[in-house]
Design a protein around this motif. Structure first.
Motif, PDB file in Angstrom:
ATOM      1  N   LEU A  38       0.829  -1.207   0.000  1.00 21.73           N
ATOM      2  CA  LEU A  38       0.000   0.000   0.000  1.00 21.73           C
ATOM      3  C   LEU A  38       0.862   1.255   0.000  1.00 21.73           C
ATOM      4  N   ASN A  42      -1.969   5.232   2.783  1.00 20.42           N
ATOM      5  CA  ASN A  42      -3.016   4.256   3.077  1.00 20.42           C
ATOM      6  C   ASN A  42      -2.603   3.218   4.118  1.00 20.42           C
ATOM      7  N   GLN A  43      -1.390   3.283   4.613  1.00 19.32           N
ATOM      8  CA  GLN A  43      -0.914   2.301   5.592  1.00 19.32           C
ATOM      9  C   GLN A  43      -1.764   2.311   6.862  1.00 19.32           C
ATOM     10  N   ASP A  55     -10.366  -2.893   1.062  1.00 17.83           N
ATOM     11  CA  ASP A  55      -9.316  -3.415   0.182  1.00 17.83           C
ATOM     12  C   ASP A  55      -9.895  -4.241  -0.963  1.00 17.83           C
ATOM     13  N   LEU A  60      -6.688   0.250  -3.482  1.00 14.73           N
ATOM     14  CA  LEU A  60      -5.969   1.124  -2.567  1.00 14.73           C
ATOM     15  C   LEU A  60      -4.563   1.464  -3.034  1.00 14.73           C
ATOM     16  N   GLN A  61      -4.113   0.888  -4.148  1.00 12.10           N
ATOM     17  CA  GLN A  61      -2.849   1.295  -4.739  1.00 12.10           C
ATOM     18  C   GLN A  61      -3.062   2.513  -5.633  1.00 12.10           C
TER      19      GLN A  61
END
Length: 115
Positions: A38, A42-43, A55, A60-61
Motif C-alpha cells: 500500500l 493508506n498504511q 481493500d 488502494l494502490q
C-alpha cells in the motif's frame, strides 16, 4: 529401498505442509500476495476493522484515503484519485460495526452491511 521410500514420504510431507510463505532475497520471510504494498498514505487503514472490505472494493494502490472524520462514534473516509477527485466514500459506524461504501460518480452504494 526403505531409505528411498522414507525420503520420498518426507519430501512429500514437506511440500504438502507449506504455509504460504517464501524466503525473500534478504533472508526474511514474506507472505505470498498478489497485491502490491500500500502507498504510505493508506498504511493507517490496515489498523481499521473495515480494511478487508475496503481493500476488496477499492483499489488502494490507486486511490488515496483522506480521513474526513474519525471520532468515538463514526469514521468517514473519502478516497481520491491522482487528480484529487473524490471517487469513493466510506462511512463506518463504530458502535454497530456498520459499513457503507459509496462510489460517488456512477455506481452508488457498493457495500451496505454490518461487519
Amino acid at each position: 529401498m526403505k531409505k528411498l521410500l522414507v525420503a520420498m514420504v518426507g519430501l512429500s510431507l514437506l511440500a504438502g505442509c507449506s504455509d504460504g510463505q517464501e524466503k525473500a532475497t534478504d533472508g526474511t520471510l514474506t507472505e505470498n500476495s498478489s497485491k502490491a504494498e500500500l502507498p504510505k498514505q493508506n498504511q493507517v487503514l490496515k489498523d481499521f476493522p473495515e480494511f478487508p472490505i475496503l481493500d476488496d472494493i477499492i483499489d488502494l494502490q490507486v486511490y488515496v484515503a483522506d480521513i474526513e472524520t474519525d471520532n468515538k462514534g463514526s469514521r468517514i473516509i473519502f478516497f481520491e484519485d491522482s487528480d484529487g477527485n473524490k471517487t469513493y466514500k466510506s462511512v463506518f459506524v463504530k458502535d454497530e460495526n456498520y459499513l457503507k461504501v459509496i462510489q460517488l460518480n456512477d455506481e452508488g452504494i457498493l457495500y451496505n452491511e454490518i461487519l
